[in-house]
Design an enzyme around this catalytic site. Sequence first.
Site, PDB file in Angstrom:
ATOM      1  N   ARG A   1       0.810  -1.219   0.000  1.00 30.60           N
ATOM      2  CA  ARG A   1       0.000   0.000   0.000  1.00 30.60           C
ATOM      3  C   ARG A   1       0.845   1.271   0.000  1.00 30.60           C
ATOM      4  O   ARG A   1       0.374   2.349  -0.335  1.00 30.60           O
ATOM      5  CB  ARG A   1      -0.933   0.017   1.221  1.00 30.60           C
ATOM      6  CG  ARG A   1      -2.346  -0.432   0.911  1.00 30.60           C
ATOM      7  CD  ARG A   1      -3.300  -0.256   2.069  1.00 30.60           C
ATOM      8  NE  ARG A   1      -2.926  -0.969   3.267  1.00 30.60           N
ATOM      9  CZ  ARG A   1      -2.476  -0.399   4.383  1.00 30.60           C
ATOM     10  NH1 ARG A   1      -2.343   0.907   4.452  1.00 30.60           N
ATOM     11  NH2 ARG A   1      -2.171  -1.122   5.442  1.00 30.60           N
TER      12      ARG A   1
ATOM     13  N   TYR B   1     -18.828  11.177 -15.835  1.00 32.59           N
ATOM     14  CA  TYR B   1     -18.928   9.723 -15.729  1.00 32.59           C
ATOM     15  C   TYR B   1     -19.927   9.387 -14.608  1.00 32.59           C
ATOM     16  O   TYR B   1     -19.914  10.018 -13.542  1.00 32.59           O
ATOM     17  CB  TYR B   1     -17.549   9.159 -15.413  1.00 32.59           C
ATOM     18  CG  TYR B   1     -17.515   7.670 -15.249  1.00 32.59           C
ATOM     19  CD1 TYR B   1     -17.716   6.831 -16.336  1.00 32.59           C
ATOM     20  CD2 TYR B   1     -17.292   7.092 -14.007  1.00 32.59           C
ATOM     21  CE1 TYR B   1     -17.696   5.455 -16.188  1.00 32.59           C
ATOM     22  CE2 TYR B   1     -17.261   5.716 -13.852  1.00 32.59           C
ATOM     23  CZ  TYR B   1     -17.464   4.906 -14.939  1.00 32.59           C
ATOM     24  OH  TYR B   1     -17.439   3.542 -14.792  1.00 32.59           O
TER      25      TYR B   1
ATOM     26  N   ASP C   1     -10.433  14.644 -15.224  1.00 27.38           N
ATOM     27  CA  ASP C   1     -10.449  13.242 -15.635  1.00 27.38           C
ATOM     28  C   ASP C   1     -10.109  13.214 -17.123  1.00 27.38           C
ATOM     29  O   ASP C   1     -10.887  13.664 -17.957  1.00 27.38           O
ATOM     30  CB  ASP C   1     -11.838  12.650 -15.352  1.00 27.38           C
ATOM     31  CG  ASP C   1     -11.937  11.162 -15.713  1.00 27.38           C
ATOM     32  OD1 ASP C   1     -11.189  10.710 -16.601  1.00 27.38           O
ATOM     33  OD2 ASP C   1     -12.796  10.472 -15.125  1.00 27.38           O
TER      34      ASP C   1
ATOM     35  N   LYS D   1      -8.854   1.898 -19.319  1.00 27.19           N
ATOM     36  CA  LYS D   1      -9.281   2.278 -20.680  1.00 27.19           C
ATOM     37  C   LYS D   1      -8.070   2.413 -21.601  1.00 27.19           C
ATOM     38  O   LYS D   1      -7.384   1.438 -21.808  1.00 27.19           O
ATOM     39  CB  LYS D   1     -10.125   3.555 -20.594  1.00 27.19           C
ATOM     40  CG  LYS D   1     -11.155   3.555 -19.444  1.00 27.19           C
ATOM     41  CD  LYS D   1     -12.256   2.541 -19.637  1.00 27.19           C
ATOM     42  CE  LYS D   1     -13.181   2.400 -18.416  1.00 27.19           C
ATOM     43  NZ  LYS D   1     -13.771   3.608 -17.897  1.00 27.19           N
TER      44      LYS D   1
HETATM   45  C1  LIG Z   1     -14.354   4.052 -16.670  1.00 28.66           C
HETATM   46  C2  LIG Z   1     -14.218   5.449 -16.238  1.00 28.66           C
HETATM   47  C3  LIG Z   1     -13.972   5.756 -14.898  1.00 28.66           C
HETATM   48  C4  LIG Z   1     -13.896   4.701 -13.818  1.00 28.66           C
HETATM   49  O1  LIG Z   1     -12.783   3.884 -13.995  1.00 28.66           O
HETATM   50  P1  LIG Z   1     -12.718   2.346 -13.478  1.00 28.66           P
HETATM   51  O2  LIG Z   1     -11.348   1.911 -13.880  1.00 28.66           O
HETATM   52  O3  LIG Z   1     -13.828   1.615 -14.154  1.00 28.66           O
HETATM   53  O4  LIG Z   1     -12.915   2.387 -12.005  1.00 28.66           O
HETATM   54  C5  LIG Z   1     -13.802   7.085 -14.561  1.00 28.66           C
HETATM   55  N1  LIG Z   1     -13.898   8.064 -15.485  1.00 28.66           N
HETATM   56  C6  LIG Z   1     -14.145   7.800 -16.775  1.00 28.66           C
HETATM   57  C7  LIG Z   1     -14.248   8.915 -17.748  1.00 28.66           C
HETATM   58  C8  LIG Z   1     -14.329   6.481 -17.199  1.00 28.66           C
HETATM   59  O5  LIG Z   1     -14.587   6.226 -18.492  1.00 28.66           O
END
Ligand SMILES: *Cc1c(COP(=O)(O)O)cnc(C)c1O
Length: 387
Positions: A54, A107, A179, A204
């Site tokens: 951690r 999101y 983000d 992603k």
């Molecule tokens: C998928 C996504 C998240 C969350 O991510 P995880 O890896 O699924 O927890 C946050 N922001 C955006 C824009 C996303 O597409």
Amino acid sequence: MHPDTRAVHITAPPVAGSTPLSVPLYQTSSFAFDDPHVLADSMTRPDGAYVYGRFGNPTVRALEQAVADLEGGAAALATSSGMGAINMLLHGLLRTGDHVVAQRSLYGGTYTVLRDLAERYGIETTYIDGHDAGELRSAIRPNTRLLYLETISNPTGHISDLPALSAVAREAGLLTIVDNTFASPVHCQPIAHGADIVVHSATKYLGGHTDVTGGVAVFAEEAHHRELWGHAVEFGAAADPFAAWLTIRGLHTLPLRMRAHEANAAVVAGRLAAHPAVSAVHWSGLADHPSHAIGAKFLSGFGATFSFDLAGGFEAGLALLGRVRLIRLAPSLGGTETLILHPASTSHRQLDGDELRAVGIGTGSIRISVGIEHPDDLVADLEQALA
Ligand SMILES: *Cc1c(COP(=O)(O)O)cnc(C)c1O
């Protein structure tokens, strides 16, 4: 150097006398010490010796440094998921009585966390459209602490005016979190446009192969990294070394993949826009998208995940999901394969009808994450399904 070069030359920690060319997987939860003072000291700071999962791990650290480098940040913290990174940041930066300003089109998971923070701790959020700095100015209160944006929003391609909004936020003493999942550092480096912290779902585009769940928070300033590191250790959403290792492997081809994704998205969006069964296409790379002009000011690409609406509405949308053959019906985005889904029942299920309408998601909207297959095959599959 260009991102293409930096993504390939990810530095591995040295071992006695030489340096491994690829980053080794340190699949260990703990590290042993000869000196108890060194162990005690290492638990108090992010740059001490490796102690425990951690607190840090060499493989995870290599990922953090690579993403910080690609984003032009000082340091990063890798987490077990994108939501892990978002929660770690929001819980670590906010206190009861604070106020947040966020863009309306977010999101679904992030939206739910902000709603929970209001209900549980009285940390309220004011939502703004994000195209206009004046709207942010009038939303700021004496207790506003954060501005929260998405570079390219999920799934309608809404783009806030990051350079203008972050300048207002800085003047008012707010931290700006962006983000950057949909743009990736290849299409936008938000720190260069005023962001203090950049967050990613590494699940992603960063990982890029639909085989890993992860997140990263990148800090423009080392001081914020140091402050959040202590909180992250307690929060407990640390990245697993193997997940970090897979993400590093994905990062090597990120610039190459992003170019292929975006080129395919342009072909698919153009063909969808010309199809009589399609009533609207929300890819911000199209000149008539409401965010196109704002995005063109600071993005070098428009990503490859967007939504489109069918003239036949909900029923037509569901029918399309059942008729694609090559394109797969699945959550997630940013992998090499093309995926579609129905946001109103999946990624944005937390929003009711009014909330969906406010962010531009129709009950029949379809989201597509355009992969790196040959674009003719993608178009052929969509055309047979639409027919
Ligand atoms: C998928 C996504 C998240 C969350 O991510 P995880 O890896 O699924 O927890 C946050 N922001 C955006 C824009 C996303 O597409």
